[in-house]
Design an enzyme around this catalytic site. Structure first.
Site, PDB file in Angstrom:
ATOM      1  N   SER A  20       0.802  -1.227   0.000  1.00 30.65           N
ATOM      2  CA  SER A  20       0.000   0.000   0.000  1.00 30.65           C
ATOM      3  C   SER A  20       0.833   1.275   0.000  1.00 30.65           C
ATOM      4  O   SER A  20       0.292   2.366  -0.172  1.00 30.65           O
ATOM      5  CB  SER A  20      -0.945   0.006   1.202  1.00 30.65           C
ATOM      6  N   LYS A  54      -6.848   3.422   8.263  1.00 27.77           N
ATOM      7  CA  LYS A  54      -5.908   4.394   7.683  1.00 27.77           C
ATOM      8  C   LYS A  54      -6.503   5.799   7.676  1.00 27.77           C
ATOM      9  O   LYS A  54      -5.819   6.781   7.999  1.00 27.77           O
ATOM     10  CB  LYS A  54      -5.538   3.962   6.267  1.00 27.77           C
TER      11      LYS A  54
END
Length: 794
Positions: free
Chosen positions: A700, A743
């Protein structure tokens, strides 16, 4: 008149056996005392002793003996009747002459009497103090003593002789007696009185008037008796011939059992208690059969033998298991929702799934329970949620911790032959719950280990498969057990650690970390009241406002759950308890300044994320085992190099490959982004991710690394307060990643204002409560061109 007591008797042959019955000098009166017998039939000519134990019987005998020594003897129809009435007596009996009476030491009376002739009982004259009735003598019909009758009598004598020979309980002298009887009528009566037949059949013989018919019936009965005696003798002989050591041991055990019963055996009470518990047990036939076999073994064992306790414990387990016992489910959906909302804040997805299950259960009445798996970071309430679910539907609750489990026998149980053997944890949990439909929490299923002792994950395949667990086999129990009614809920922090075949059987429900707003509500509703009670402050009225709780969350914790927040609140309560003891009172409300006074300087600060604003630095979003976090990606190019790429910061292989992919993409599109191609051959490139002590991996950070490299090569800064996450490809596409909620919440905590991510992650953002992400602007991109256009400033 009461029936005579049961007794053993031995017929006696009179000296004048040749005299025909009924032709003596004595005449039979029209009226006689009646003596009922319940265990035999008296035939004419036969002498037998009878023990009379009751007062009425004794009085009837004494009166008859004094009067004319004659008494009417009849058989009872039902020997179980203690106080017979007139209807309970046979109508045909024998007139008996009392030969002698003997008074016994116990007060009873032994009477020796001889049958004289048959009679038919007429009207009952009196019933007190004993039966007295009219009697009618029944002489036998005249018969011709021809050859056929003589042959029939000879056959009777031969059959009786053979039966005596085959019967071990009859003395051999009986043969001599039979040979010395010459009177055919008396022979028939003597054998009828002695052969092993029912009272009913003997009474039938007595009632026949024709001696020839009486002989025919006796012949048939003797033939049946002979066949039975031969078969019995054959079985006995065969059994004796085939008797080996094992059978001898069995018979000895049976004898030992009888001896124990006489002595009040040591284990009889235990066995009887088990049998008593088993009578009220609802269980399948296979379990019942297994239990009965175990009881048979236990009865033959001495308590001191090693196997005794093993079998006893196994039977005790079978009785403790609920089998078909289940608790009744609560189908009130509103009440269930209230309980879930009261115990846990948020978690709407799980609550909705459970209410759907309850709705189907209410409509259908019965269904296979789903196997749910709650996946999420630690401290968010996965395990406690399982207990709330059990309370909501009215079921028992059991928790099984699988963390560090490495022995398959812990799931399936050990074989009974091993010392210290015990059932597996699943069966133990069912036993503990006391019902066959509890809620069982299999905690930390992702932390199950495996070694040379087996793989517990493979053993769980059967437990957690709704198509198989209706016949779960435990090695210790040795009987299949139905687990289909159990609601299994597993918890895990990471799906990657769960065996693929096991993961395929689970219905995965992902739990995300809590936003700051959610943590504030959880602290107010649950944590603060709990800590006040734990520290003796529940009676003290003081307020902890939202701003104070938010400061504790922002400056003293970095987690997705609330465990660290709970510890911080406990620390505050200890300070307040000490202050109350010292001063005798507390402030009405805590201020933000009081937090630093009680907890010290802040452990975490968001200022770090706001200060780094220079070319080559980009802010990425990471998902860790404790939830979301912010990480910096720093890139720089040094002169006099050879185009080498150096990576530091404790990076994993996937993250290193992402950096290589980002560099290759920029090198192939250098002109497009106005990057001097000589940079890739004349300079060394270094990418660093701070907090080098923490391992980092995953795809990511791909777009963050490429943005940091592009910023370092072009000298353009990255837009301030911008965070990003996404995977890249060599073609320049941006792919979606996971852990979006964690996140995004981490970016909000860090003070970020904009977030870049793949357009395919837009659906994940929409699942987050809009209140939690207020003030954040999202940019959804498909390609790296869009990323650099949004991220880099001129």
């Amino acid at each position: 008149m009461a029936a005579e007591d049961e007794m053993e008797f031995m017929p006696i042959i009179p000296l004048n056996e040749g005299v025909e019955e009924g032709n003596g000098n004595e005449e039979v009166p029209d009226e006689l005392p009646i003596l009922p017998l319940r265990n035999t039939v008296l035939f004419p000519g036969v002498v037998i002793p009878i023990t009379a134990g009751r007062e009425k019987s004794i009085k009837a005998v004494n009166d008859a003996y004094k009067e004319h020594k004659l008494i009417g003897v009849v058989a009872q129809k039902d020997s179980n009747v203690e106080e017979p009435k007139a209807d309970d007596l046979a109508k045909v009996g024998s007139v008996a002459r009392i030969i002698k009476t003997i008074r016994m030491p116990d007060g009873g009376l032994t009477v020796i009497m001889q049958g004289k002739t048959r009679f038919e009982m007429g009207a009952i004259v009196s019933e007190d103090p004993y039966f007295r009735a009219k009697v009618k003598v029944l002489p036998d019909d005249e018969y011709q003593n021809d050859e056929s009758f003589e042959a029939m009598v000879a056959s009777i004598k031969d059959l009786a002789d053979e039966i005596i020979r085959l019967s071990p309980n009859v003395p051999s002298e009986a043969n001599i007696i039979l040979k010395n009887i010459e009177n055919p009528s008396f022979l028939i009566h003597f054998i009828s009185s002695n052969f092993n037949s029912s009272i009913t059949e003997k009474q039938k013989l007595l009632e026949i008037d024709d001696p020839r018919q009486r002989a025919e019936l006796l012949l048939n009965l003797l033939q049946t008796e002979l066949q039975y005696a031969e078969l019995k003798n054959k079985v006995t002989t065969k059994t004796r011939a085939e008797l080996d050591k094992q059978q001898k041991d069995y018979f000895l055990q049976q004898q030992l059992k009888a001896i124990r019963e006489e002595l009040g055996g040591e284990n009889l009470e235990e066995v009887k208690e088990l049998q008593k518990r088993a009578e009220a047990k609802k269980w399948p036939k296979t379990a019942k059969d297994s239990f009965e076999k175990g009881i048979e073994k236990l009865e033959r064992m001495h308590p001191s033998t090693p196997d005794y306790s093993l079998i006893y414990n196994h039977l005790d387990l079978m009785l403790d298991l609920p089998w078909d016992d289940v608790t009744k489910d609560e189908y009130d959906l509103k009440k269930a929702k209230q309980i879930l909302d009261h115990d846990h804040y948020g978690m709407d997805k799980i609550k909705e799934r459970l209410l759907e299950y309850l709705a189907v259960l209410k409509l259908k009445g019965d269904m296979k329970s789903p196997i749910l798996c709650f996946v999420g970071p630690p401290g968010i309430g996965k395990t406690s949620l399982g207990k709330s679910i059990a309370n909501a539907i009215g079921r028992k609750y059991v928790r099984v911790s699988l963390g560090g489990l490495h022995d398959e026998s812990e799931i399936r149980g050990h074989r009974k032959t091993y010392i210290g053997a015990m059932p597996g944890r699943i069966i133990q949990s069912i036993r503990k719950a006391g019902s066959s439909n509890p809620v069982i929490i299999l905690d930390e299923i992702d932390k199950v280990g495996s070694d040379f002792r087996g793989d517990p994950s493979s053993a769980l395949l059967e437990v957690l498969d709704p198509e198989q667990n209706n016949s779960f086999y435990d090695n210790y129990l040795e009987v299949e057990y139905d687990l289909s009614k159990v609601l299994f809920i597993t918890t895990a922090n990471s799906l990657q650690e769960i065996q693929p075949a096991l993961r395929d059987r689970l219905e995965i429900i992902s739990l995300n970390g809590y936003a700051t707003e959610e943590k504030i509500q959880i602290a107010k509703r649950h944590l603060i009241p709990k800590q006040k009670a734990a520290h003796g402050l529940e009676k003290q009225s003081f307020k902890i406002g939202d701003k104070v709780i938010e400061k504790i969350i922002q400056d003293y914790t970095r987690e997705s759950g609330v465990r660290e927040l709970n510890r911080m609140l406990a620390s505050v309560m200890r300070k307040l308890a000490k202050e109350f003891i010292d001063k005798g009172r507390l402030k009405t409300s805590l201020s933000v300044a009081d937090v630093e006074k009680y907890l010290g300087n802040p452990r975490y600060s968001n200022e770090t994320y706001k200060m780094a604003h220079m070319p080559g630095v980009a802010v990425g979003l990471a998902y860790t085992y404790v939830g979301g976090d912010i990480l910096f990606i720093e890139a720089t190019a040094s002169d006099n190099g050879k185009g080498e790429l150096r990576l530091t910061g404790n990076l994993g292989n996937v993250m290193k490959e992402s950096a290589t992919t980002a560099l290759s993409y920029l090198q192939s599109n250098a002109k497009k982004y106005k990057i001097d191609p000589s940079v890739f051959t004349n300079k060394n490139i270094h990418i660093h991710v701070p907090e080098g002590a923490t391992p980092k991996d995953g795809p990511s950070a791909g777009i963050t690394m490429m943005t940091a490299l592009a910023s370092a090569f072009t000298g353009r800064k990255v837009k301030p307060y911008l965070a990003m996450t996404g995977e890249i490809t060599l073609r320049g596409q941006v792919l979606p990643v996971g852990g979006i909620k964690e996140k995004v919440l981490a970016a909000k905590r860090a003070g970020m204002r904009e977030i870049l991510m793949s357009v395919q992650n837009e659906k994940d953002v929409k699942e987050i409560d809009s209140e939690f992400i207020k003030g954040l602007e999202f940019h959804y991109v498909k390609t790296m061109n869009q990323v650099l256009d949004q991220a880099l400033v001129d």
